[in-house]
Structures are given as C-alpha cells and as structure tokens.
Design a protein around this motif. Structure first.
Motif, PDB file in Angstrom:
ATOM      1  N   THR A   1     -13.776  63.755  36.385  1.00 43.79           N
ATOM      2  CA  THR A   1     -14.462  63.479  35.131  1.00 43.79           C
ATOM      3  C   THR A   1     -13.966  62.176  34.520  1.00 43.79           C
ATOM      4  OG1 THR A   1     -14.853  65.816  34.657  1.00 43.79           O
ATOM      5  CG2 THR A   1     -14.838  64.303  32.781  1.00 43.79           C
TER       6      THR A   1
ATOM      7  N   THR B   1     -19.267  64.083  34.392  1.00 49.95           N
ATOM      8  CA  THR B   1     -18.516  65.238  33.914  1.00 49.95           C
ATOM      9  C   THR B   1     -18.610  66.349  34.944  1.00 49.95           C
ATOM     10  OG1 THR B   1     -18.984  64.674  31.607  1.00 49.95           O
ATOM     11  CG2 THR B   1     -18.230  66.906  32.058  1.00 49.95           C
TER      12      THR B   1
ATOM     13  N   SER C   1     -17.679  70.101  35.477  1.00 52.91           N
ATOM     14  CA  SER C   1     -17.265  71.270  34.722  1.00 52.91           C
ATOM     15  C   SER C   1     -18.159  72.450  35.036  1.00 52.91           C
ATOM     16  CB  SER C   1     -17.322  70.967  33.216  1.00 52.91           C
ATOM     17  OG  SER C   1     -17.021  72.123  32.454  1.00 52.91           O
TER      18      SER C   1
END
Length: 114
Positions: free
Chosen positions: A89, A111, A113
């Motif tokens: 990230t 990102t 996640s």
C-alpha cells in the motif's frame, strides 16, 4: 520537458493483482530510464522497479518475483503487480530520467486491504 500521467491504481484484496500504466509525452526520445517508485505514509519514497531504453530491468528485493515492469513503446511503461500484500500500500509514482533531470508523475494510490 516530459509530462507523465499514471493510471491503474485502486483498492485490491491481499493476493490480488493490479496493473499500473504511465504515459509520457514531450521529449520522450530523450528518456534513458523509466521506473516506478512508491511512498507509504510516514516513509520515504523508495524504488520499486526500473527499465532502461535497452530493456534491462531492476527490482527492489521486496517485489522481486511478484512485480514486472515493461515498456511496450517509447512513451509507455507498465507495472504488473501480482500477489499484492498490505505492505504494498502506497502512492506509486512514475519516473523518467533524461540527461538533464528526472521527471515525476502525480502519483496513483494503491491500497491492499481486505
């Protein structure tokens, strides 16, 4: 003068893939090396991968075997990112090195996640 525009960032789950693109305009035939760097919050900008005009590549140890840089045309560079991890990230920046100076794009957020 060279202008760089990145695209392809976004949100992806761990283990997923993304491909970043960078389009260069301007004095593109003066570009010696193109590459990708990244900067995570609170950290310094770091090299991810570079590719020379002759096709030689260099990778950070942390991405070897997972990321691949390519330059299909004189004004385009890709970064294929596989097996993404949360620690990948960051804001990813395209870079072009000319004899006079380096140039940077505006960055694209990646990102990782769940």
């Amino acid at each position: 003068q060279v202008h760089l525009v990145e695209s392809g960032g976004g949100l992806v789950q761990p283990g997923g893939s993304l491909r970043l693109s960078c389009a260069a305009s301007g004095s593109i035939f003066s570009i010696n090396v193109m590459g990708w760097y990244r900067q995570a919050p609170g950290k310094e900008r770091e090299l991810v991968a570079t590719i020379t005009s002759g096709g030689s590549t260099n990778y950070a140890d942390s991405v070897k075997g997972r990321f691949a840089i390519s330059r299909p045309s004189v004004n385009t560079v890709y970064l294929q990112m596989n097996s993404l991890k949360p620690e990948d990230t960051a804001v990813y920046y395209c870079n072009a090195i000319l004899p006079a100076r380096p140039y940077w794009g505006q960055g694209t957020q990646v990102t990782v996640s769940s």
